[in-house]
Scaffold this motif. Structure first.
Motif, short mmCIF file in Angstrom:
data_model
loop_
_atom_site.label_atom_id
_atom_site.label_comp_id
_atom_site.label_asym_id
_atom_site.label_seq_id
_atom_site.Cartn_x
_atom_site.Cartn_y
_atom_site.Cartn_z
N ARG A 146 18.79 32.69 49.08
CA ARG A 146 19.48 33.45 48.03
C ARG A 146 18.50 34.31 47.24
NH1 ARG A 146 24.11 29.01 46.27
NH2 ARG A 146 25.11 29.01 48.33
N ALA A 147 17.30 33.80 47.02
CA ALA A 147 16.27 34.59 46.32
C ALA A 147 15.86 35.78 47.18
CB ALA A 147 15.06 33.72 45.99
N TRP A 148 15.69 35.57 48.47
CA TRP A 148 15.34 36.68 49.36
C TRP A 148 16.42 37.74 49.33
CZ3 TRP A 148 13.93 33.44 54.32
CH2 TRP A 148 12.68 32.84 54.14
N GLN A 149 17.67 37.32 49.35
CA GLN A 149 18.76 38.29 49.34
C GLN A 149 18.76 39.10 48.05
OE1 GLN A 149 22.84 36.93 49.00
NE2 GLN A 149 23.46 38.40 50.59
N ALA A 150 18.39 38.49 46.95
CA ALA A 150 18.40 39.17 45.65
C ALA A 150 17.16 40.03 45.41
CB ALA A 150 18.51 38.12 44.53
N ASP A 151 16.16 39.92 46.26
CA ASP A 151 14.89 40.62 46.06
C ASP A 151 14.90 41.98 46.76
OD1 ASP A 151 12.29 41.51 45.86
OD2 ASP A 151 11.38 39.75 46.78
N PRO A 152 14.99 43.07 46.01
CA PRO A 152 15.04 44.39 46.64
C PRO A 152 13.73 44.81 47.30
CG PRO A 152 14.93 44.60 44.26
CD PRO A 152 15.04 43.13 44.56
N GLY A 154 12.03 42.97 49.40
CA GLY A 154 11.90 42.34 50.71
C GLY A 154 12.81 43.00 51.73
N PRO A 155 12.82 42.44 52.94
CA PRO A 155 13.70 42.98 53.97
C PRO A 155 15.16 42.70 53.62
CG PRO A 155 12.70 40.95 54.73
CD PRO A 155 12.06 41.28 53.41
N PRO A 156 16.09 43.45 54.20
CA PRO A 156 17.50 43.16 53.97
C PRO A 156 17.83 41.75 54.48
CG PRO A 156 17.24 45.09 55.40
CD PRO A 156 15.88 44.58 55.08
N VAL A 157 18.68 41.06 53.74
CA VAL A 157 19.09 39.70 54.10
C VAL A 157 20.60 39.67 54.24
CG1 VAL A 157 19.16 37.28 53.37
CG2 VAL A 157 17.12 38.67 52.90
N LEU A 158 21.06 39.29 55.42
CA LEU A 158 22.48 39.04 55.63
C LEU A 158 22.68 37.54 55.47
CD1 LEU A 158 23.19 41.26 58.77
CD2 LEU A 158 23.61 41.79 56.36
#
Length: 176
Positions: A146-152, A154-158
């Motif tokens: 969830r942190a990766w997804q919220a981090d602009p 980083g790479p896109p997270v699905l």
């Protein structure tokens, strides 16, 4: 979005990372590098973390790859190079149920996991059991995805919260 060529599949033990990585490798014609093959030697001897990191760096230097996991000593390497992170954020009951079923099946069949390694009753009942790992790692893995997804930065997270969501995405993914 053009088809990604460097994909990190991430999730807790039993979520289906390896199964998804195999499907993506076939669909997108990308080489899949099973992480277990890179981390474990015969006899369940763990490859030293520095060597794990070297192996992952070698994979990630390439322009085309899929990895089915990312661990503490080298998680940054695929994240720095991935075009896409596919995160399996399923409920605990679903991933644990899948893991338990898979583990019991492997105990019965003696299926090889990696480099000649197999599940054993002793390993399943030990403190280092993959079932114990699941319980202890679930919350951290979920927070990380969830942190990766919220981090602009980083790479896109699905982030998929159910197999149905994942199936819909896979159905729409063009074959290469």
């Amino acid at each position: 979005m053009s088809a990604p060529s460097r994909i990190l599949v991430y999730g807790v033990y039993g979520a289906g990372k390896s199964t998804l990585a195999a499907v993506l490798a076939d669909r997108l014609r990308l080489p899949w590098h099973p992480v277990d093959d890179l981390l474990w030697q015969p006899g369940w001897v763990e490859v030293p973390v520095a060597e794990q990191r070297s192996r992952i760096i070698a994979v990630c230097r390439g322009d085309r790859w899929i990895l089915d996991g990312a661990y503490h000593g080298w998680r940054d390497v695929p994240l720095d190079r991935a075009d896409l992170v596919v995160a399996l954020d399923y409920p605990r009951w679903r991933s644990f149920g899948r893991l338990l079923r898979r583990t019991l099946l492997r105990l019965v069949t003696g299926e090889e996991i990696c480099n000649g390694n197999r599940e054993s009753l002793g390993s399943v009942l030990s403190r280092d059991s993959i079932l114990v790992w699941h319980v202890s790692a679930f919350g951290r893995a979920r927070r990380r995805m969830r942190a990766w997804q919220a981090d602009p930065s980083g790479p896109p997270v699905l982030l998929f919260r159910s197999p149905t969501e994942l199936s819909r995405w896979l159905a729409a993914l063009p074959r290469q």
